[in-house]
Design a protein around this motif. Structure first.
Motif, PDB file in Angstrom:
ATOM      1  N   TRP A 137      59.914 -10.489  14.825  1.00 12.50           N
ATOM      2  CA  TRP A 137      59.333  -9.499  16.163  1.00 12.50           C
ATOM      3  C   TRP A 137      60.109 -10.015  17.157  1.00 12.50           C
ATOM      4  O   TRP A 137      60.299  -9.233  18.082  1.00 12.50           O
ATOM      5  CB  TRP A 137      57.857 -10.110  16.433  1.00 12.50           C
TER       6      TRP A 137
ATOM      7  N   LEU B  63      62.579  -7.136  18.122  1.00 13.39           N
ATOM      8  CA  LEU B  63      61.666  -5.883  18.374  1.00 13.39           C
ATOM      9  C   LEU B  63      62.321  -5.325  19.727  1.00 13.39           C
ATOM     10  O   LEU B  63      62.550  -3.903  19.642  1.00 13.39           O
ATOM     11  CB  LEU B  63      60.047  -6.111  18.575  1.00 13.39           C
TER      12      LEU B  63
ATOM     13  N   LEU C 185      66.059  -3.760  18.965  1.00  7.96           N
ATOM     14  CA  LEU C 185      66.157  -2.825  17.979  1.00  7.96           C
ATOM     15  C   LEU C 185      65.434  -1.219  18.942  1.00  7.96           C
ATOM     16  O   LEU C 185      66.009  -0.416  18.547  1.00  7.96           O
ATOM     17  CB  LEU C 185      65.286  -3.137  16.603  1.00  7.96           C
ATOM     18  N   THR C 186      64.273  -1.656  19.841  1.00  2.58           N
ATOM     19  CA  THR C 186      63.722  -0.610  20.294  1.00  2.58           C
ATOM     20  C   THR C 186      64.680   0.071  21.252  1.00  2.58           C
ATOM     21  O   THR C 186      64.681   1.340  21.433  1.00  2.58           O
ATOM     22  CB  THR C 186      62.307  -1.040  20.935  1.00  2.58           C
TER      23      THR C 186
ATOM     24  N   SER D   4      66.985   2.117  19.498  1.00  3.13           N
ATOM     25  CA  SER D   4      66.631   3.263  18.944  1.00  3.13           C
ATOM     26  C   SER D   4      66.626   4.612  19.921  1.00  3.13           C
ATOM     27  O   SER D   4      66.322   5.788  19.610  1.00  3.13           O
ATOM     28  CB  SER D   4      65.015   3.254  18.499  1.00  3.13           C
TER      29      SER D   4
ATOM     30  N   THR E 219      56.552   4.340  16.145  1.00  6.19           N
ATOM     31  CA  THR E 219      55.634   3.578  15.096  1.00  6.19           C
ATOM     32  C   THR E 219      55.550   4.266  13.952  1.00  6.19           C
ATOM     33  O   THR E 219      55.564   3.695  12.804  1.00  6.19           O
ATOM     34  CB  THR E 219      54.359   3.538  16.073  1.00  6.19           C
TER      35      THR E 219
ATOM     36  N   ALA F 201      58.850   4.008  11.684  1.00 10.37           N
ATOM     37  CA  ALA F 201      59.060   2.635  11.288  1.00 10.37           C
ATOM     38  C   ALA F 201      58.049   2.073  10.149  1.00 10.37           C
ATOM     39  O   ALA F 201      58.370   1.479   9.104  1.00 10.37           O
ATOM     40  CB  ALA F 201      58.941   1.779  12.481  1.00 10.37           C
TER      41      ALA F 201
ATOM     42  N   LEU G 264      64.042  -1.343  12.198  1.00  7.65           N
ATOM     43  CA  LEU G 264      62.526  -1.645  12.722  1.00  7.65           C
ATOM     44  C   LEU G 264      61.490  -1.839  11.537  1.00  7.65           C
ATOM     45  O   LEU G 264      60.420  -2.615  11.740  1.00  7.65           O
ATOM     46  CB  LEU G 264      62.145  -0.797  13.706  1.00  7.65           C
TER      47      LEU G 264
ATOM     48  N   VAL H  35      58.666  -4.015  12.834  1.00 10.49           N
ATOM     49  CA  VAL H  35      57.616  -3.067  12.645  1.00 10.49           C
ATOM     50  C   VAL H  35      57.297  -2.567  11.160  1.00 10.49           C
ATOM     51  O   VAL H  35      57.502  -1.502  10.697  1.00 10.49           O
ATOM     52  CB  VAL H  35      57.798  -1.825  13.562  1.00 10.49           C
TER      53      VAL H  35
END
Length: 326
Positions: free
Chosen positions: A52, A55, A58-59, A62, A71, A74, A249, A254
């Motif tokens: 986590w 997160l 990586l977000t 993206s 969501t 992933a 992710l 995720v």
């Protein structure tokens, strides 16, 4: 009584005492094995916290992919990585799972993300994120409701220290100013925290449900997120390296993280997992700083001390038990 009878009685007595000793040693070994297994499961669950931590980074990598679309993508990856094992050994079991297990698995994974995104849409990100991150503290508190669990003062104190560190980290030491016009967002963030903490603790009720079933929960969550995406968002196609970020992710924070979290919450020390979870925002910030996407500051250093101190305090009994085994 002759000498033969005396020797026989002595042998019988020795067998009885020897049997009692073997029984005691067997019991102690079983207890140690159970304790070691619990510690290993806690370590497995803690891997989710490490995942986590990636997160946020990586977000950002993206690109501008909307939250529900991201969501859905992933969780599709997360479901597919576990699907072969789930289908091979668990298709029949999946049909026989109690409804409560399905509701808990899908409701926990999808419910958390739904209310989290709702909070971010209706309140400042800092405020919503801080309220949502009450879930580690709630896990520690709710663990007292589980059979065989005892909540001691150091567990709660450790979780509160972790919360204090997270507060510094998220706010940058500038405080939070809650305002009435963001009430919907604040409420959604609080529900988000309740959903994830309740899921994590209630997961202990289904130890017989294999972790492979998380694949089905992930795919169901992906389907629900896709519906929300079609209702509320415009589709954005990732470009180039953004596809790799989406894939990462799904393999990590995720997707893959929920497999190890499932095992940890079912078989590990739920109180320690709750407290260790405060390392996620700290490690996340560290990764962002290392990647040049955030600046180092004194709140990060102070948060490190508070979170590390809280985790050490909350794990005091586990550390003592480990020393006794050694």
């Amino acid at each position: 009584m002759d000498a033969g009878e005396t020797r026989a009685d002595a042998a019988t007595s020795g067998d009885e005492h020897g049997g009692a000793g073997r029984s005691a040693r067997s019991s102690a070994g079983s207890s140690a094995g159970s304790s070691a297994g619990r510690l290993r499961a806690t370590g497995v669950g803690a891997v989710a916290v490490l995942l986590w931590a990636s997160l946020a980074l990586l977000t950002t990598l993206s690109g501008r992919v909307p939250p529900f679309q991201l969501t859905a993508m992933a969780f599709t990856v997360g479901g597919l990585i576990g699907l072969p094992r789930a289908v091979r050994g668990g298709a029949a079991l999946a049909r026989g799972l109690p409804g409560g297990a399905w509701a808990l698995g899908i409701g926990g994974l999808f419910g958390y993300h739904f209310f989290y995104f709702l909070a971010l849409r209706n309140a400042p990100a800092v405020d919503a994120g801080l309220i949502a991150y009450l879930w580690p503290l709630l896990i520690v508190v709710f663990s007292a409701l589980l059979p065989g669990e005892r909540l001691r003062w150091w567990h709660t104190a450790g979780a509160v220290l972790g919360l204090g560190g997270t507060f510094l980290l998220v706010t940058g030491g500038e405080g939070v100013h809650l305002r009435g016009e963001y009430l919907l967002g604040y409420t959604a963030a609080a529900v988000c925290a309740l959903v994830w903490s309740a899921y994590s603790v209630a997961n202990r009720r289904y130890p017989q449900v294999p972790t492979d079933m998380v694949a089905f929960f992930c795919l169901a969550t992906a389907a629900l997120a896709a519906v929300c995406h079609l209702l509320f968002e415009d589709t954005v196609r990732p470009d180039g390296w953004q596809w790799l970020a989406v894939l990462a992710l799904g393999l990590g924070p995720v997707g893959g993280a929920f497999y190890v979290w499932d095992h940890g919450t079912k078989h590990g020390d739920i109180r320690l997992l709750g407290t260790f979870s405060y390392f996620a925002p700290l490690l996340s910030t560290t990764l962002l700083v290392a990647a040049g996407r955030a600046d180092a500051s004194w709140p990060v250093a102070a948060a490190t001390v508070l979170i590390a101190g809280g985790a050490t305090l909350a794990s005091a009994d586990a550390l003592r038990a480990a020393r006794r085994r050694n």
